[in-house]
Design a protein around this motif. Structure first.
Motif, PDB file in Angstrom:
ATOM      1  N   ALA A   1       0.835  -1.199   0.000  1.00 26.11           N
ATOM      2  CA  ALA A   1       0.000   0.000   0.000  1.00 26.11           C
ATOM      3  C   ALA A   1       0.875   1.256   0.000  1.00 26.11           C
ATOM      4  CB  ALA A   1      -0.929   0.004   1.209  1.00 26.11           C
ATOM      5  N   LEU A   2       1.933   1.210   0.786  1.00 26.38           N
ATOM      6  CA  LEU A   2       2.867   2.337   0.867  1.00 26.38           C
ATOM      7  C   LEU A   2       3.498   2.592  -0.501  1.00 26.38           C
ATOM      8  CD1 LEU A   2       3.567   3.870   3.471  1.00 26.38           C
ATOM      9  CD2 LEU A   2       5.754   2.657   3.460  1.00 26.38           C
ATOM     10  N   LEU A   3       3.923   1.500  -1.172  1.00 26.58           N
ATOM     11  CA  LEU A   3       4.515   1.617  -2.501  1.00 26.58           C
ATOM     12  C   LEU A   3       3.488   2.185  -3.490  1.00 26.58           C
ATOM     13  CD1 LEU A   3       6.412  -1.811  -2.661  1.00 26.58           C
ATOM     14  CD2 LEU A   3       7.410   0.454  -2.302  1.00 26.58           C
ATOM     15  N   ASN A   4       2.237   1.750  -3.336  1.00 29.38           N
ATOM     16  CA  ASN A   4       1.155   2.235  -4.183  1.00 29.38           C
ATOM     17  C   ASN A   4       0.985   3.751  -4.027  1.00 29.38           C
ATOM     18  OD1 ASN A   4      -1.382   2.878  -5.270  1.00 29.38           O
ATOM     19  ND2 ASN A   4      -2.316   0.941  -4.663  1.00 29.38           N
ATOM     20  N   PHE A   5       0.850   4.199  -2.778  1.00 31.07           N
ATOM     21  CA  PHE A   5       0.705   5.640  -2.499  1.00 31.07           C
ATOM     22  C   PHE A   5       1.881   6.426  -3.094  1.00 31.07           C
ATOM     23  CE2 PHE A   5      -2.113   4.594   1.252  1.00 31.07           C
ATOM     24  CZ  PHE A   5      -3.183   5.385   0.843  1.00 31.07           C
ATOM     25  N   ALA A   6       3.085   5.952  -2.793  1.00 29.02           N
ATOM     26  CA  ALA A   6       4.283   6.692  -3.180  1.00 29.02           C
ATOM     27  C   ALA A   6       4.407   6.788  -4.698  1.00 29.02           C
ATOM     28  CB  ALA A   6       5.525   6.029  -2.591  1.00 29.02           C
ATOM     29  N   SER A   7       4.219   5.665  -5.407  1.00 32.89           N
ATOM     30  CA  SER A   7       4.400   5.707  -6.853  1.00 32.89           C
ATOM     31  C   SER A   7       3.281   6.515  -7.517  1.00 32.89           C
ATOM     32  CB  SER A   7       4.488   4.290  -7.435  1.00 32.89           C
ATOM     33  OG  SER A   7       3.385   3.535  -7.030  1.00 32.89           O
ATOM     34  N   ALA A   8       2.052   6.411  -6.984  1.00 31.23           N
ATOM     35  CA  ALA A   8       0.943   7.176  -7.566  1.00 31.23           C
ATOM     36  C   ALA A   8       1.213   8.677  -7.431  1.00 31.23           C
ATOM     37  CB  ALA A   8      -0.370   6.803  -6.889  1.00 31.23           C
ATOM     38  N   TYR A   9       1.720   9.103  -6.281  1.00 24.62           N
ATOM     39  CA  TYR A   9       2.016  10.528  -6.081  1.00 24.62           C
ATOM     40  C   TYR A   9       3.119  10.980  -7.011  1.00 24.62           C
ATOM     41  CZ  TYR A   9      -0.987  12.373  -2.495  1.00 24.62           C
ATOM     42  OH  TYR A   9      -2.079  12.876  -1.848  1.00 24.62           O
ATOM     43  N   ALA A  10       4.195  10.164  -7.067  1.00 23.56           N
ATOM     44  CA  ALA A  10       5.339  10.545  -7.887  1.00 23.56           C
ATOM     45  C   ALA A  10       4.921  10.706  -9.354  1.00 23.56           C
ATOM     46  CB  ALA A  10       6.449   9.510  -7.753  1.00 23.56           C
ATOM     47  N   VAL A  11       4.211   9.703  -9.874  1.00 25.39           N
ATOM     48  CA  VAL A  11       3.814   9.754 -11.284  1.00 25.39           C
ATOM     49  C   VAL A  11       2.840  10.905 -11.533  1.00 25.39           C
ATOM     50  CG1 VAL A  11       2.577   8.512 -13.108  1.00 25.39           C
ATOM     51  CG2 VAL A  11       4.252   7.315 -11.693  1.00 25.39           C
TER      52      VAL A  11
END
Lengths: 94, 589
Positions: free
Chosen positions: B549-559
């Motif tokens: 979930a953390l990876l999901n949040f982080a990558s979605a924000y970055a992209v």
């Protein structure tokens, strides 16, 4: 979208202010949520080990009973406060 | 009356009731089928949600996992209740306001992307099918016991029943049937617990009994249990065994997974108003808590009762002779879920922790050559009334309750799966002009396929019912929850961010699980041993969802920050979801 704002000096009753009030409430509730479960039941359990509860310690009680009871109270508290906010900011469905 | 026929009578009577209700309230339109035409009262909906929620994992498996592990498995208790706080505060009211039928539909509209919607379908199917495998495991255990057949035969019979049951009804039938199922399952769970609590502690309320004095020893029940377990080389019941990091992440994974499971989320589409969605989550948790506050008492008391059965003269004395074993052990031996091997040939059933090196010497001194009784965790709740010597009707009631729990959840999950396939995949992407009748047919075919897959994998499940289900939570936590939350709480997350986030969360979690549990859950295909020593940073596959979930949040924000912000009408859509007013108008499809 934005509800009509009243004159300067009185309280801001826009949809934006409603959302901010909601976020404040959610944040407060989530702090309590995390404190009882991740806090009392897991991370701070060693600190609470001195408090005996029925053959074990307070942290164990929070892990198996206490946090569940707090969760119930939290949801009803949130729902009750939000119903009041909905009325105050005039965004309720009724 | 013979126990076998008593079981059949109770199970048969409750089934007749469910089928009667399903027939009376059967679905006529797609709106009925998916969302019960949005006419369900919050308390009724809360009760149905509770039945939907409390599956074979909660009913049959969870108390067993707590009984044989103790404190560490409190994660199940906190995780599967704490998620409702997230649901009520972060998702349910807004998704209700949005007012569509399925979770992928929200994802597709909010992120203005067909790709996002299809990936939503994929996440939903992976999480739900994994969950159904866990249900099938539980259904197999319950049917094998009360029909007195092997576990495999029980599973196949159960699959057939689930098929006819879920395919018939749709959401409207399911909602009212689930209210009946909730009542059956909660009575079945609490009545034996009350009897046992009275027997052991004299306290009529099991949650209070857990922390009361054990009448036979005059000491607190948990203190006695810790002491007895210690004398058999087992770890302390109230002590922590695993790492704090893993416990923390596992609890968090189960919480956010709860809030991300589509079959729970769609329950909140059926209430009339946004404020009802908030209260409905609260009522659901009240009804769920009745079982969850009882479960730890059931676990601890059953563990104590089992040891007392095997060591009738106390743990210092001789173990029970195999020939003198009680009826319940004989019954469970038929299913293959309880087994005795007389390793030292003395005709007695020694039960101790053979993996404890420090205890090995003491065991050898007593002439023990290994623990001889193998009890499957999942049988504990079903066997519990028999272990405590309760009357036959209580045992029959528990059999009916276990099946109610498994069936109601399996039906809810299959509904979510079929909705995603027929509504989002076929109507949304492949053939938008499909007729209502063909859409319902596609929904039912999707259910049948899901049952077949889950049954096949259920024959060799990746764990006990609740453990398999926990994996499903990890997948939902990593893929669905973050995208829903960002969709509501951020106006900045765009289509690309959501797609990348979901894929990163889903793949990282699924791959981590497959590495340890076997690729596609096929037995013996795992790349690493599934032991704490080989887990990355000591994080178990079931606890990885929070990291995903953390990876999901982080990558979605970055992209999202690197690409164009969402168009104005989408930002307006988000603003409108945030206020309750006008929810009625939004229900139009």
């Amino acid at each position: 979208m934005a509800s009509p704002q009243t004159g300067a000096g009185s309280e801001d009753l826009s949809a934006h202010a409603y959302w901010k009030a909601n976020i404040r409430l959610v944040t407060g509730c989530l702090i309590v949520w995390a404190f009882v479960s991740f806090g009392c039941a897991i991370l701070f359990r060693p600190l609470l080990s001195g408090i005996p509860v029925g053959g074990t310690d307070l942290g164990f009680w929070f892990a198996q009973q206490g946090s569940i009871l707090v969760f119930i109270v939290l949801i009803f508290f949130y729902a009750w406060r939000m119903t009041k906010l909905d009325k105050k900011y005039n965004v309720s469905e009724d | 009356m013979d126990q076998y026929y008593l079981n059949l009578l109770f199970v048969g009577a409750t089934f007749a009731l469910y089928i009667g209700i399903a027939f009376w309230a059967r679905a006529g339109t797609t709106s009925d089928f998916y969302a019960a035409n949005r006419g369900v009262h919050p308390v009724t909906n809360g009760m149905a949600t509770a039945a939907d929620w409390m599956s074979a994992a909660s009913f049959l498996s969870m108390a067993g996992l707590i009984a044989f592990t103790g404190y560490d498995n409190s994660a199940y208790l906190m995780g599967w209740t704490g998620g409702y706080v997230l649901l009520a505060l972060l998702l349910a009211p807004y998704l209700r306001k949005f007012g569509k039928f399925t979770v992928p539909e929200f994802i597709g509209d909010r992120f203005y992307s067909k790709t996002a919607r299809l990936i939503g379908v994929l996440c939903l199917i992976v999480a739900s099918v994994t969950y159904v495998i866990g249900q099938m495991t539980g259904v197999g255990v319950a049917f094998s016991r009360f029909l007195e057949v092997s576990n495999t035969a029980g599973l196949l019979i159960g699959a057939a029943v689930v098929f006819f049951y879920a395919v018939l009804g749709g959401m409207k039938g399911v909602t009212y049937t689930q209210v009946a199922q909730y009542i059956v399952l909660i009575l079945a769970y609490t009545i034996p617990a009350i009897f046992i609590s009275l027997q052991l502690t004299g306290n009529v309320l099991p949650p209070l009994g857990l922390f009361s004095t054990y009448e036979a020893s005059g000491q607190p029940l948990l203190a006695t249990l810790n002491q007895i377990l210690g004398e058999l080389g087992f770890a302390s019941y109230t002590g922590q065994q695993g790492s704090t990091l893993n416990l923390f992440l596992f609890t968090l994974t189960l919480m956010i997974g709860t809030a991300g499971l589509p079959h729970v989320i769609i329950r909140f589409f059926t209430v009339p108003k946004v404020s009802d969605a908030r209260y409905s989550a609260g009522w659901a948790l009240v009804f769920i808590a009745l079982l969850y506050l009882t479960a730890p008492a059931v676990g601890a008391m059953a563990r104590l009762n089992i040891i007392n059965t095997v060591f009738p003269n106390g743990v210092e004395g001789q173990a029970l002779e195999y020939e003198a074993r009680p009826e319940w052990m004989k019954n469970w031996e038929t299913t293959g879920l309880l087994a005795f091997t007389d390793k030292n040939g003395d005709g007695r059933m020694q039960l101790y922790n053979e993996k404890n090196q420090a205890f090995a010497e003491q065991a050898a001194e007593r002439g023990w050559q290994g623990s001889e009784l193998d009890i499957n965790n999942d049988i504990l709740v079903l066997a519990n009334p028999e272990i405590a010597g309760l009357p036959g009707w209580v045992i029959a009631l528990v059999a009916a309750g276990g099946l109610a729990a498994a069936l109601s959840t399996a039906a809810g999950l299959l509904l979510a799966i079929s909705g995603a396939v027929s509504h989002d995949l076929i109507k949304g992407a492949i053939n938008p002009n499909i007729s209502e009748k063909s859409e319902l047919l596609a929904a039912r075919i999707a259910m049948a396929v899901a049952i077949a897959v889950a049954t096949y994998l259920g024959l060799n499940p990746p764990g006990f019912a609740a453990q398999t289900v926990a994996l499903a939570f990890g997948i939902a936590a990593a893929s669905i929850f973050p995208v829903l939350m960002m969709g509501i709480f951020s106006t900045r997350i765009n289509n690309r961010g959501a797609v990348v986030g979901m894929l990163v969360g889903l793949l990282s979690t699924v791959i981590y699980i497959f590495l340890y549990k076997g690729w596609f859950f096929l037995p013996d295909t795992n790349s690493f041993a599934d032991t704490p020593a080989s887990w990355f940073l000591g994080i178990s596959p079931a606890a990885f969802g929070a990291i995903g979930a953390l990876l999901n949040f982080a990558s979605a924000y970055a992209v999202s920050l690197a690409t164009r912000e969402p168009p104005a009408h989408i930002q307006e859509l988000v603003e409108s979801i945030r206020v309750p007013r006008g929810a009625g108008a939004a229900t139009g499809h």
